[in-house]
Design a protein around this motif. Structure first.
Motif, PDB file in Angstrom:
ATOM      1  N   SER A 280       4.914   5.242   2.701  1.00  0.00           N
ATOM      2  CA  SER A 280       4.861   6.327   3.675  1.00  0.00           C
ATOM      3  C   SER A 280       5.884   6.120   4.785  1.00  0.00           C
ATOM      4  O   SER A 280       5.950   5.059   5.402  1.00  0.00           O
ATOM      5  CB  SER A 280       3.455   6.411   4.283  1.00  0.00           C
TER       6      SER A 280
ATOM      7  N   GLN B  65       0.834  -1.200   0.000  1.00  0.00           N
ATOM      8  CA  GLN B  65       0.000   0.000   0.000  1.00  0.00           C
ATOM      9  C   GLN B  65       0.872   1.254   0.000  1.00  0.00           C
ATOM     10  O   GLN B  65       1.678   1.459   0.903  1.00  0.00           O
ATOM     11  CB  GLN B  65      -0.919  -0.004   1.220  1.00  0.00           C
ATOM     12  N   CYS B  66       0.705   2.066  -1.026  1.00  0.00           N
ATOM     13  CA  CYS B  66       1.476   3.297  -1.177  1.00  0.00           C
ATOM     14  C   CYS B  66       0.523   4.486  -1.211  1.00  0.00           C
ATOM     15  O   CYS B  66      -0.678   4.338  -1.426  1.00  0.00           O
ATOM     16  CB  CYS B  66       2.301   3.280  -2.463  1.00  0.00           C
ATOM     17  N   SER B  67       1.071   5.662  -1.004  1.00  0.00           N
ATOM     18  CA  SER B  67       0.271   6.880  -1.095  1.00  0.00           C
ATOM     19  C   SER B  67       1.091   7.973  -1.760  1.00  0.00           C
ATOM     20  O   SER B  67       2.330   7.955  -1.718  1.00  0.00           O
ATOM     21  CB  SER B  67      -0.190   7.341   0.293  1.00  0.00           C
TER      22      SER B  67
ATOM     23  N   CYS C 127       2.323  -0.775   5.401  1.00  0.00           N
ATOM     24  CA  CYS C 127       2.592  -0.707   3.965  1.00  0.00           C
ATOM     25  C   CYS C 127       2.596  -2.084   3.304  1.00  0.00           C
ATOM     26  O   CYS C 127       2.209  -2.221   2.144  1.00  0.00           O
ATOM     27  CB  CYS C 127       3.925  -0.014   3.708  1.00  0.00           C
TER      28      CYS C 127
ATOM     29  N   TYR D 194      -4.327   6.650  -2.008  1.00  0.00           N
ATOM     30  CA  TYR D 194      -3.692   5.347  -1.852  1.00  0.00           C
ATOM     31  C   TYR D 194      -3.792   4.524  -3.131  1.00  0.00           C
ATOM     32  O   TYR D 194      -4.735   4.650  -3.906  1.00  0.00           O
ATOM     33  CB  TYR D 194      -4.342   4.585  -0.693  1.00  0.00           C
ATOM     34  N   ARG D 195      -2.791   3.681  -3.304  1.00  0.00           N
ATOM     35  CA  ARG D 195      -2.778   2.727  -4.395  1.00  0.00           C
ATOM     36  C   ARG D 195      -2.090   1.469  -3.892  1.00  0.00           C
ATOM     37  O   ARG D 195      -1.125   1.526  -3.129  1.00  0.00           O
ATOM     38  CB  ARG D 195      -2.044   3.291  -5.608  1.00  0.00           C
ATOM     39  N   SER D 196      -2.588   0.309  -4.349  1.00  0.00           N
ATOM     40  CA  SER D 196      -2.054  -0.968  -3.883  1.00  0.00           C
ATOM     41  C   SER D 196      -1.585  -1.813  -5.051  1.00  0.00           C
ATOM     42  O   SER D 196      -2.195  -1.815  -6.124  1.00  0.00           O
ATOM     43  CB  SER D 196      -3.115  -1.743  -3.087  1.00  0.00           C
TER      44      SER D 196
ATOM     45  N   LYS E 156      -8.133   2.964   0.722  1.00  0.00           N
ATOM     46  CA  LYS E 156      -7.163   2.619   1.759  1.00  0.00           C
ATOM     47  C   LYS E 156      -7.558   1.292   2.382  1.00  0.00           C
ATOM     48  O   LYS E 156      -8.720   1.071   2.724  1.00  0.00           O
ATOM     49  CB  LYS E 156      -7.125   3.708   2.844  1.00  0.00           C
TER      50      LYS E 156
ATOM     51  N   HIS F 139      -8.691   4.681  -5.527  1.00  0.00           N
ATOM     52  CA  HIS F 139      -7.784   5.089  -4.453  1.00  0.00           C
ATOM     53  C   HIS F 139      -8.392   4.778  -3.091  1.00  0.00           C
ATOM     54  O   HIS F 139      -8.785   5.671  -2.345  1.00  0.00           O
ATOM     55  CB  HIS F 139      -7.465   6.578  -4.555  1.00  0.00           C
TER      56      HIS F 139
END
Length: 421
Positions: free
Chosen positions: A355, A61-63, A363, A69-71, A98, A96
């Motif tokens: 993050s 999981q990134c932001s 993450c 957010y994007r996975s 979470k 997007h």
């Protein structure tokens, strides 16, 4: 020492078990101690995956700078075929979302879409989904005016499919209730897929200077969700009784200047990992049973820190001999027997980043799932009634909502409860 015939029998039993679903393996583990130990080895996991049409890996999981957010997904086993390892959240109504909570052993996620607006106000969507089968269902919202502290999700029944979500939130200052001296309260809500509604429970009481770390991911074991408080006490929530309880960590592990502690799941039990300092091995302790308070030191569970960066930390015991290690720039599988690591490659996106304000556990989310549908896209009331052989009228749920019977005590009864071990 076991005779060759006994060892052969164990191998045969494990070979048969590798074709069984997780629920059947969990039952057998309670009957045979030797096979229970060996069924938690990484070799058994790699055999079990293709034979039961299952997938294992990690959702990353990134932001971006706007906190969107994007996975992405990375497989944990090289032998899996590419078409079977494509796990994505692109099928959800929003791009997007979470990941708020996850039942790792069943591949069920709770996602939150915070980009929804209604009447000029941000009103998020709460979405429960199974990425392996691309099923999802938008559920009612909890009291979103309260800031979320922690959230946990657990599948409590497989046939018919049933899950629960517990959410702890912080009340407004003017809403804080008078508690006994030295304590403060937090809101607690539970969502039951059987009633398809949130229910407010009694407030959670904590000592004044003891807190649950915000957004901390719980550890699931024996029907409980566990968190570690800032004072190194274990707080757990029972999904069956919907009650809270506390117990301490092993005596002698907590002192001024002691190394950080982390809750883990080891061989289906609650474990406590004591991080090392000065290049020593990490120490693993396991709770002897679900209702006891006795901890046992696991001699086999040793993680040598010299094999990686001090910023890399264990996030999940894949088996009793392999643990996943993660940092902000890497993800790997560490074999405790050979003291070797295998790097898991992951796709890097240009506009999204991991993050640095969250721990690696936020993450890198472990994911283990089969490809069996669970009926998430259907109405939960219809699914449960069909499983009982009842005739379901199309307007049943609509009438129940209007009559306010979603909170009926009958809907909270447990049938064929199966906790995955």
């Amino acid at each position: 020492m076991n005779s060759p015939s006994t060892e052969m029998n164990e191998d045969t039993i494990l070979e048969i078990l590798s074709y069984c679903p997780a629920t059947e393996i969990a039952k057998f583990r309670q009957l045979n101690k030797a096979c229970n130990k060996r069924s938690y080895e990484f070799y058994f996991t790699t055999c079990h995956l293709p034979r039961t049409n299952s997938v294992f890996g990690y959702l990353i999981q990134c932001s971006n700078r706007e906190f969107k957010y994007r996975s992405s997904f990375v497989s944990g086993v090289e032998e899996e075929t590419p078409e079977k390892t494509i796990i994505s959240l692109d099928f959800l109504p929003s791009k997007h979302v979470k990941i708020e909570a996850c039942d790792t052993r069943n591949g069920i996620l709770l996602c939150v879409d915070e980009d929804k607006y209604e009447g000029g106000r941000r009103i998020p969507d709460y979405i429960v989904c199974k990425p392996a089968t691309k099923e999802y269902r938008i559920i009612p919202n909890p009291k979103t005016r309260y800031f979320t502290v922690v959230t946990g999700l657990m599948v409590i029944q497989s046939d018919p499919f049933r899950y629960k979500i517990v959410r702890v939130s912080e009340p407004m200052k003017h809403e804080r209730r008078k508690m006994k001296e030295g304590c403060y309260n937090l809101n607690c809500e539970v969502f039951d897929s059987d009633s398809f509604a949130w229910k407010r429970l009694n407030d959670l009481e904590l000592p004044r200077y003891e807190f649950i770390r915000r957004s901390d991911k719980p550890v699931s074991s024996y029907g409980f969700l566990h968190w570690l408080t800032t004072e190194n006490n274990v707080i757990r929530f029972c999904m069956r009784t919907e009650t809270w309880s506390f117990f301490p960590v092993p005596v002698g592990l907590v002192s001024d200047g002691s190394p950080p502690l982390a809750l883990v799941r080891y061989e289906g039990k609650l474990g406590l990992l004591v991080s090392s300092r000065g290049g020593e091995d990490d120490d693993l302790w396991v709770l002897e049973n679900s209702f006891g308070k006795s901890w046992i030191n696991v001699k086999d569970g040793k993680i040598t820190r010299s094999q990686g960066s001090r910023y890399v930390e264990p996030i999940w015991f894949v088996s009793n001999d392999v643990v996943s290690m993660a940092g902000f720039d890497r993800l790997s599988l560490y074999n405790m027997n050979s003291n070797k690591s295998k790097h898991l490659h992951m796709n890097k996106t240009q506009d999204f980043f991991l993050s640095y304000y969250h721990s690696p556990k936020d993450c890198f989310i472990p994911f283990y799932s089969n490809y069996d549908t669970v009926g998430l896209s259907k109405d939960s009331t219809v699914v449960n009634n069909q499983a009982k052989g009842k005739r379901v009228k199309p307007n049943m749920l609509k009438n129940r909502k209007k009559s306010g019977k979603l909170f009926s005590s009958k809907s909270l009864s447990f049938r064929k409860i199966q906790f995955y071990i």
